[in-house]
Every structure is written in structure tokens, then in C-alpha cells.
Design an enzyme around this catalytic site. Structure first.
Site, PDB file in Angstrom:
ATOM      1  N   SER A  48       0.846  -1.189   0.000  1.00  0.00           N
ATOM      2  CA  SER A  48       0.000   0.000   0.000  1.00  0.00           C
ATOM      3  C   SER A  48       0.880   1.237   0.000  1.00  0.00           C
ATOM      4  O   SER A  48       2.107   1.137   0.028  1.00  0.00           O
ATOM      5  CB  SER A  48      -0.893   0.009   1.239  1.00  0.00           C
ATOM      6  OG  SER A  48      -0.110   0.370   2.364  1.00  0.00           O
ATOM      7  N   LYS A  49       0.212   2.374  -0.012  1.00  0.00           N
ATOM      8  CA  LYS A  49       0.928   3.656  -0.056  1.00  0.00           C
ATOM      9  C   LYS A  49       1.970   3.790   1.049  1.00  0.00           C
ATOM     10  O   LYS A  49       2.957   4.492   0.878  1.00  0.00           O
ATOM     11  CB  LYS A  49      -0.078   4.805   0.089  1.00  0.00           C
ATOM     12  CG  LYS A  49      -0.789   5.126  -1.210  1.00  0.00           C
ATOM     13  CD  LYS A  49      -1.369   6.535  -1.141  1.00  0.00           C
ATOM     14  CE  LYS A  49      -2.261   6.821  -2.342  1.00  0.00           C
ATOM     15  NZ  LYS A  49      -3.673   6.939  -2.002  1.00  0.00           N
ATOM     16  N   ARG A  50       1.704   3.131   2.171  1.00  0.00           N
ATOM     17  CA  ARG A  50       2.661   3.217   3.269  1.00  0.00           C
ATOM     18  C   ARG A  50       4.044   2.742   2.852  1.00  0.00           C
ATOM     19  O   ARG A  50       5.049   3.101   3.439  1.00  0.00           O
ATOM     20  CB  ARG A  50       2.203   2.367   4.456  1.00  0.00           C
ATOM     21  CG  ARG A  50       1.004   2.914   5.199  1.00  0.00           C
ATOM     22  CD  ARG A  50       0.652   2.040   6.387  1.00  0.00           C
ATOM     23  NE  ARG A  50       0.339   0.672   5.985  1.00  0.00           N
ATOM     24  CZ  ARG A  50       1.097  -0.373   6.220  1.00  0.00           C
ATOM     25  NH1 ARG A  50       2.223  -0.245   6.885  1.00  0.00           N
ATOM     26  NH2 ARG A  50       0.742  -1.572   5.805  1.00  0.00           N
ATOM     27  N   HIS A  51       4.071   1.875   1.839  1.00  0.00           N
ATOM     28  CA  HIS A  51       5.356   1.323   1.393  1.00  0.00           C
ATOM     29  C   HIS A  51       6.038   2.207   0.352  1.00  0.00           C
ATOM     30  O   HIS A  51       7.065   1.840  -0.201  1.00  0.00           O
ATOM     31  CB  HIS A  51       5.153  -0.073   0.807  1.00  0.00           C
ATOM     32  CG  HIS A  51       4.627  -1.057   1.799  1.00  0.00           C
ATOM     33  ND1 HIS A  51       3.323  -1.493   1.803  1.00  0.00           N
ATOM     34  CD2 HIS A  51       5.223  -1.680   2.831  1.00  0.00           C
ATOM     35  CE1 HIS A  51       3.149  -2.350   2.793  1.00  0.00           C
ATOM     36  NE2 HIS A  51       4.290  -2.474   3.436  1.00  0.00           N
ATOM     37  N   GLY A  52       5.447   3.357   0.048  1.00  0.00           N
ATOM     38  CA  GLY A  52       6.040   4.211  -0.977  1.00  0.00           C
ATOM     39  C   GLY A  52       5.149   4.239  -2.200  1.00  0.00           C
ATOM     40  O   GLY A  52       3.954   3.963  -2.110  1.00  0.00           O
TER      41      GLY A  52
END
Ligand code: GLU
Length: 469
Positions: free
Chosen positions: A242-246
Site C-alpha cells: 500500500s501507499k505506506r510502502h512508498g
């Protein structure tokens, strides 16, 4: 004939997981000489946006996908209505007049009792008279599918194997919202059936929807297709990517300067094991040739941006042609404001520096000394140059008559200075590099000297000398 489809909802940008689903569906169809359909699932009026549809299409094209048919579900409401009528007539579906507040109360009660929520079935057995009365009152209603009691739906997933799900927990689910728009589980069935889809490839988060869809297939008298649910893609910490990973959108990789060929290739490796052992670099045509569902893994795949980056580097260095490299790099050079009118010059620079960067964003930084008029030399690098004044003067003295036509010739030329001045190689290369690039390390200065016109070499070094006083 094999028919597959990719069915994105235009509620966001194309992300890596969906792009992989699209690619696998595409490869599977092409491998079998079949048909690949793009279908925009835009029945949710509130969340669907035209700009997302446009960017989805653009990203898919950029990735190198092409489709044989294109549909937009919002243009097919008349078709769906016909099938809804059929379901109502045969008693497979019924109108539900429950209000949002009533449903909310049911949900809260379930929560208090700590049991999973399912619709109570309050409107399930309304008589025809009651239905007519409520309709006449102008009460808004949704339409629900009547889920048969005590049923277990079993299907053979082409990747996961046999899957059996008891549908008792589902409750009767909505197939038409009270605003008249049909829901995903209904229209996906009607469309896949009418479009002749033989294989549904999609993310495994849809496994729980599949029994609902199979019930609708049966109710409408359609034969269900084969299902292949792809493993999820995880981030490096093994939680769902997800976005948390970049960056997770295809567009952001395009903007970062990845080649679509490399991204396409890399995404294939997420959840699919090539049958050929260690090899990992495959062009699209080869992938079409060898792709098979039996080589798709059951277990999750882990996304690694380092690996993608590495693969992009391989494509830039070894895989794409000079022309392709030029074409792909050009927009980035232009955007950086570099002069690119001299096509031959740009081609030559790109050809000689292919191993110096792994993305085009990086290229722009690394190739700066090849394109700017003058280089800025940071203060801390200026001081050491003081001891190298004579090296720089010697360089200028010899420049006119030097043969700098290739990096090898440049090396010979510089060796001459090293020898005649009785210095160590670094004592000559280092000041030359700093004076010509403003950097202590970077792309080979021999390459730079072989392509940059002599007058530019001269003016850069002269400028340094005059600054040194
Ligand atoms: N619109 C659905 C999605 O984007 C499609 C799922 C399917 O392929 O059936 O998840």
C-alpha cells in the site's frame, strides 16, 4: 476461444497490483490466441471519476497492453435492468425497503452481540400487496439477491485449488442500490457471461465475492467461467502493499523514469515463476509465449523496489535498442531543460553512459555535465584545485592538438600528461573531473571529454583557473 478481461473501477489510479492482474489476463489471452477485453466498472456513480478512467487507459497503453474490446458499464444499465427483472420475476431477488437507519440499527445490534453482521431478511417475505403499497407510497427501495439457506458453494480455482464457502453468513446482498444503480456482484456476472469471458483472473481479495457471483450465474441460467485468483502483493514488511510502502501507482513509476518494458517484466515476476529456471529478463513476446497459469504461485509475492530498479537498469544497459533508449529518455532531458536539438549528440551520450544510471530521473542528474553550459563548482571542491593549477594549465596547453575522439583516446591523452608531469593518475584525473563536472565522482570523465566540444572543455577549465586567480 479463451476470453479474458481486465475490469478496473475508475475510483483511483492504476496501482501495481491491478496492473499485474491486467498483465496476467492479457498474457493468458494472447498466449492462447484469444481475446482480451478492457471493461471499466463505473457503476458506482459517487466514486467513479472520468479522470481516473483516462489515467487507467493511459497507464495500460503505456505498459504495452492492447485490447480487442472496450466497455463501460455505465453505458449498459438497460441490459442489466432486463436481467434484474428476470431475477425479480423468478423470485431470486426482491425489493428491500429498509432505510439506512434501520440497517444501521441492525448492524449495531450485531456489533453489540459480537456476531458478524448479516441482513436480517426483514423484507424477504413481503407480500405482493405490501410491496405494491410501499412502492405506491414512494418509498425508495434497493433490490436484494435471495441467498438460499444452508448452501455451500464449491468451485475449482485454477490457482488456489478447490474452494468451498458456506453462504449462510452472507445474508441477502444488494444487487441494485436504492438510487437505481446496479452493484458490482451483479453486473460482473452479466457482463462476463454476455461477453463470453472464459477465464476470470483477479486478485484473491475477490474470492469471497465468487460464491455470490456463482449463485447469480445459476439464477440467470449462465455457465460460470473458470476463476483464477492471483496471490496478493506484499510490501517488504509482508503487509499488503500500500501507499505506506512508498509509490504504488504505475504513473509514479513512469514519472520516476522507469521503462514500461521493465515494469511489465518485473510485475510478471510477482507471483509467477518462469519455467526456465534462473532467467528473469523476458520481453513481452517471450512472456506471451511461455506464460501459463500453472506457474502462478499460490502464496503472496513480495514487492521490492530495489529489484525493480535493478531490472530497469538491465533494460537500459542491455535490453532496449539505441533508438528506444533515445525515445524514452528524451522527455526527461527536455523536462530538465537540457538542449536536445542535436540528436546525434544526445544519442552518442546516451549510448556511452548506459551503465551510469538505473532510472531516467537519475539519468538527468548524472548527465548534467553533458548538457549544461557551465558547471558550478562547490566551494569545498575549489580549494583542492589550487594545488592542481599547473595540471589544468597543462591540459589547456595540449588541448588544441589532442585526439579526444573516443574515451580510449582520451585516456591516452591524459596518460601523456600524467607521465610527462610525473604525477599519479589521481592527481590528474581528479582535478580534471572536478573542473569539468563540478563533482568528485560521476559518469566517466573520459566519456565526457570524448563527446563535449573542445571549446566547452576549454571554457570550463579556463573559468576554474580564473576563479583560482
Ligand atoms: N472492478 C473490480 C475491481 O476493480 C473487478 C473485479 C473483478 O475482476 O471481478 O476490483
Amino acid at each position: 476461444m479463451v476470453v479474458t478481461r481486465f475490469a478496473p473501477s475508475p475510483t483511483g489510479y492504476l496501482h501495481l497490483g491491478n496492473a499485474r492482474t491486467a498483465i496476467f489476463s492479457y498474457l493468458f489471452a494472447r498466449h492462447h490466441g484469444g481475446k482480451f477485453i478492457l471493461r471499466i466498472e463505473d457503476t458506482d456513480r459517487e466514486r467513479s471519476k472520468k479522470e481516473y478512467e483516462e489515467s487507467l487507459v493511459e497507464d495500460l497503453r503505456w505498459l504495452g497492453l492492447d485490447w480487442d474490446e472496450f466497455y463501460r458499464q455505465s453505458e449498459r444499465f438497460d441490459i442489466y435492468r432486463k436481467y434484474v427483472d428476470q431475477l425479480l420475476e423468478k423470485g431470486y431477488a426482491y425489493p428491500c425497503f429498509c432505510t439506512e437507519e434501520e440497517l444501521e440499527r441492525e448492524r449495531r445490534e450485531a456489533e453489540l452481540k459480537k456476531i458478524p453482521y448479516r441482513y436480517s431478511g426483514r423484507c424477504r417475505n413481503l407480500t405482493e400487496r405490501e410491496v405494491e403499497r410501499l412502492k405506491a407510497e414512494g418509498r425508495p427501495y434497493a433490490i436484494r439477491f435471495r441467498v438460499p439457506d444452508g448452501r455451500t458453494v464449491v468451485f475449482e480455482d485454477l490457482i488456489k485449488g478447490k474452494i468451498a464457502i458456506n453462504v449462510d453468513d452472507f445474508g441477502d446482498f444488494i444487487i441494485v442500490r436504492s438510487d437505481g444503480t446496479p452493484t458490482y456482484n451483479l453486473v460482473v456476472v452479466i457482463d462476463d457471461a454476455l461477453m463470453g469471458v472464459t477465464h476470470v483472473l483477479r486478485g484473491e481479495d475477490h474470492i469471497s465475492n465468487t460464491p455470490k457471483q456463482i449463485l447469480i450465474y445459476k439464477a440467470l441460467g449462465f455457465e460460470p467461467p473458470s476463476f483464477a485468483h492471483l496471490p496478493v502483493i506484499l510490501g517488504p514488511d509482508r503487509s499488503k502493499l500500500s501507499k505506506r510502502h512508498g509509490a504504488v501507482s504505475v504513473a509514479s513509476y513512469r514519472e520516476e523514469g522507469y521503462l514500461p518494458e521493465a515494469l511489465f517484466n518485473y510485475l510478471c515476476l510477482l507471483g509467477w515463476t518462469p519455467p526456465s529456471g534462473d532467467r528473469e529478463v523476458f520481453l513481452k513476446e517471450e512472456l506471451i509465449e511461455i506464460f501459463d497459469l500453472k506457474d502462478v504461485n499460490r502464496s503472496p509475492a513480495v514487492f521490492s523496489v530495489e529489484k525493480l530498479r535493478w531490472m530497469n537498469g538491465v533494460y537500459i544497459r542491455e535490453v532496449v535498442s539505441r533508438e528506444r533508449l533515445y525515445e524514452a529518455a528524451l522527455p526527461f532531458l527536455k523536462e530538465a531543460g537540457y538542449p536536445v536539438e542535436d540528436r546525434e549528440y544526445v544519442m552518442k551520450v546516451l549510448e556511452l553512459t548506459r551503465d551510469a544510471y538505473e532510472t531516467f530521473k537519475e539519468m538527468v542528474i548524472r548527465l548534467r555535465p553533458f548538457f549544461v553550459d557551465e558547471v558550478e563548482i562547490p566551494e569545498n571542491l575549489m580549494n583542492p584545485l589550487r594545488d592542481a593549477r599547473d595540471v589544468l594549465s597543462e591540459f589547456l596547453k595540449r588541448l588544441e592538438g589532442a585526439d579526444l575522439s573516443s574515451p580510449d583516446k582520451v585516456k591516452e591523452f591524459v596518460k601523456g600528461i600524467i607521465r610527462d608531469m610525473n604525477l599519479k593518475p589521481r592527481q590528474v584525473w581528479h582535478p580534471l573531473r572536478v573542473a569539468l563536472t563540478g563533482e568528485e565522482e560521476g559518469v566517466g570523465v573520459d566519456i565526457l571529454m570524448s563527446v563535449l566540444p573542445k571549446e566547452k572543455l576549454r571554457s570550463r577549465v579556463e573559468r576554474v583557473l580564473s576563479c583560482l586567480g
